[in-house]
Design an enzyme around this catalytic site. Structure first.
Site, short mmCIF file in Angstrom:
data_model
loop_
_atom_site.label_atom_id
_atom_site.label_comp_id
_atom_site.label_asym_id
_atom_site.label_seq_id
_atom_site.Cartn_x
_atom_site.Cartn_y
_atom_site.Cartn_z
N SER A 152 -104.93 -4.05 126.89
CA SER A 152 -105.90 -3.96 125.80
C SER A 152 -106.08 -5.30 125.10
CB SER A 152 -105.48 -2.87 124.81
OG SER A 152 -106.48 -2.65 123.84
N HIS A 153 -105.77 -5.35 123.81
CA HIS A 153 -106.01 -6.53 122.99
C HIS A 153 -104.84 -7.50 123.02
CE1 HIS A 153 -103.84 -3.50 120.80
NE2 HIS A 153 -103.45 -4.38 119.91
N ASP A 193 -112.69 -6.47 122.74
CA ASP A 193 -111.33 -6.91 123.04
C ASP A 193 -111.10 -7.06 124.54
OD1 ASP A 193 -111.38 -4.19 123.63
OD2 ASP A 193 -109.24 -3.97 123.23
N ASP A 217 -109.98 -5.18 127.05
CA ASP A 217 -110.49 -4.21 128.02
C ASP A 217 -111.79 -3.56 127.59
OD1 ASP A 217 -109.18 -2.79 125.97
OD2 ASP A 217 -108.76 -1.10 127.28
N ASP A 255 -112.69 -1.80 124.83
CA ASP A 255 -112.78 -0.52 124.12
C ASP A 255 -112.76 -0.66 122.60
OD1 ASP A 255 -110.10 -1.13 123.78
OD2 ASP A 255 -109.33 0.77 124.58
N ARG A 256 -112.57 -1.86 122.09
CA ARG A 256 -112.57 -2.07 120.64
C ARG A 256 -113.79 -2.88 120.22
NH1 ARG A 256 -106.41 -2.41 118.44
NH2 ARG A 256 -105.47 -1.04 119.99
N LYS A 286 -112.54 5.07 123.71
CA LYS A 286 -113.31 4.32 122.72
C LYS A 286 -114.11 3.26 123.44
CE LYS A 286 -109.05 1.82 121.35
NZ LYS A 286 -107.98 2.76 121.79
#
Length: 544
Positions: free
Chosen positions: A113-114, A278, A280, A282-283, A377
């Site tokens: 992720s982030h 971010d 991947d 999703d943010r 998300k």
């Protein structure tokens, strides 16, 4: 080619967190480490045998190598077909889109992720179920239990697959289909939002925007949708080429790590709109000219204006937010006459509500917003939703949010992160708070009286499953709250997150600096949890 059965022994600690298994790259590079976890997926998810699996990741370091291992193991474990994004790329929401559209039996998403990427940084892997969302706890627990007893894994001896050429190829008896990672996702966005109105906004000559892809996975998606399909000027997408180390940056779209974008929105020549996503995809972070939209406010604004986007013009069934997210969306739901659900942190908790059609929109304070279009998300989706609102309402970001506050009141909100805290000290801090809980209601802390204090527990209204110990809540009269929670998304130590919220109904008091408006509650939070004494930290590492 032949299938080899390789003897192995379990590794400790292969328990997936809220977003899968995350460790340092060097941990995953240990012989058998990745293979053990992947085999545990195949051993417990029997529907994959003879089925279709979606595989892709955010392009971080070790992404391509891991995909080749997964492909060879999938073939050896009887998977009939794997769909993989060109270059090994799928944003997390795009992977969910593909799983749902092509009715795959699941997906393996490679991302931390982030978190930073690179040979000395982070890597992650998670399994998504056939609905397209993160595996629920029953599935992740089964995978974890299998990792504790695993003694062998199966892998094909086949040569590596060319991940850069769209098309179909055979790996033993398994079909591998390399697909354009953007096309299906972009088509879905075109159905949800008014692309004509957004195109006119970009061509109006009076609208300036930048999207910071942070050298992460969203770059190709944003270039195709924003620049190619919607007509944004070339260069609108900053840092648009995915890099294994994210260009040495931290792909977390907040005011600290996306500082260059923030600067572009400030002052007389500031941009009208700034957005970022971010690692991947999703943010999201949403900015107006000299204006930061908190993720909590963003969810509330999107819910209040859902009828303006074609995909949601019929209204919303309900809304859900993670417990630490501010209560701004609750007030919108109440006015709309729909349910608002409060869930634990972790997108998987929204899945049952979405599948049961109890909600349409959902969001987390950690820069995550989404809807029933996928089961993750979705950062770029949120950006397009905001562009749709800007195009239709013909107001600035700041004016839209201020008008929202006048209608519903403002929830002043901040999150203070204490990163890489000693795990033992962090757990002791939380235990200290839990001991205090029974005696807090009725007490006066600082300027406010405590009305409730608990360790949040959630019972899923769809399947009855229970999630305990999801964070300590201290609620005050007038709607103020302090929430303490340990995050499971880091790879070392613990991250203590402290969430502070105060409701202000008076429009004349809506323009206070956030940290100033919350200062008394911030002091109360630090004193109640004894943060400095227990962690040695005088100040948080990140304030959002």
């Amino acid at each position: 080619m032949a299938t080899t059965q390789v003897s192995t022994t379990p590794f400790e600690g292969q328990k997936p967190g809220t977003s899968g298994l995350r460790k340092k790259v060097k941990v995953f590079q240990q012989p058998h480490y990745l293979e053990n976890f992947v085999q545990a997926i195949f051993d417990t998810q029997r529907g994959l045998t003879g089925g279709t699996l979606v595989v892709g990741g955010d392009g971080r370091f070790y992404n391509r190598e891991a995909i080749q291992v997964i492909l060879r193991m999938a073939a050896a474990n009887g998977v009939a077909k794997v769909m993989v994004g060109r270059g090994g790329i799928f944003s997390t929401p795009a992977a969910s889109c593909i799983i749902r559209k092509y009715k795959a039996q699941g997906g393996i998403v490679l991302s931390a992720s982030h978190n930073p990427g690179g040979p000395d940084e982070d890597f992650g892997i998670k399994f998504n179920i056939d609905a397209g969302g993160p595996a629920p706890e029953g599935v992740t627990n089964a995978i974890f239990e299998r990792t504790k007893t695993i003694d062998r894994y199966l892998i094909s001896d086949s040569a590596p697959v060319d991940l850069d050429a769209v098309g179909e190829t055979a790996l033993d008896e398994m079909q591998v289909q390399v697909v354009d990672p953007v096309a299906d996702y972009a088509a879905l966005m075109e159905r949800l939002f008014d692309f004509n109105a957004i195109h006119q906004l970009f061509n109006s000559g009076g609208f300036r925007m930048r999207f910071d892809a942070m050298h992460a996975v969203t770059g190709p998606y944003a270039k195709e949708i924003l620049e190619n399909r919607l007509g944004a000027e070339p260069g609108t997408v900053m840092n648009g080429t995915p890099l294994p180390d994210f260009g040495g940056g931290h792909p977390d779209p907040n005011l600290v790590h996306a500082h260059d974008l923030v600067v572009l929105t400030q002052g007389l020549n500031g941009l009208d709109f700034g957005a970022a996503s971010d690692g991947d995809g999703d943010r999201n972070m949403i900015l107006g000219k000299d204006f930061f939209v908190t993720p909590s406010d963003s969810l509330a604004v999107l819910a209040a204006n859902a009828h303006l986007a074609p995909g949601y013009k019929a209204g919303i069934a309900g809304v859900a937010r993670s417990m630490p997210t501010s209560q701004a969306a609750d007030r919108v739901a109440e006015e709309l006459g729909v349910e608002c659900y409060e869930t634990p942190t972790g997108w998987k908790f929204f899945g049952n509500l979405l599948d049961a059609r109890r909600i349409t929109l959902c969001g987390e304070e950690s820069f995550g917003t989404g809807s029933d279009h996928v089961r993750e998300k979705d950062g770029l989706w949120a950006v397009l939703y905001w562009l749709n609102l800007l195009a239709v309402r013909k107001q600035s970001v700041g004016d839209i949010v201020r008008e929202h506050w006048q209608r519903f009141g403002r929830n002043y909100y901040t999150r203070h992160d204490y990163e890489a805290v000693d795990a033992g000290a962090a757990e002791q801090l939380m235990d200290h708070l839990r001991i205090l809980l029974p005696d807090l209601p009725g007490k006066r802390l600082g300027e406010l009286t405590v009305t409730y204090a608990d360790d949040f527990s959630y019972t899923d209204p769809v399947d009855g499953s229970v999630a305990d110990h999801q964070g300590v809540r201290v609620g005050f009269e007038g709607g103020s709250r302090i929430v303490f929670r340990l995050s499971g998304t880091g790879t070392q130590g613990a991250t203590l997150r402290v969430y502070i919220e105060r409701f202000e109904p008076d429009p004349a008091r809506h323009d206070q600096p956030v940290q100033e408006a919350l200062a008394p509650l911030i002091v109360t939070a630090r004193e109640l949890a004894q943060i400095e004494a227990r962690t040695g930290r005088r100040e948080p590492d990140v304030i959002t």
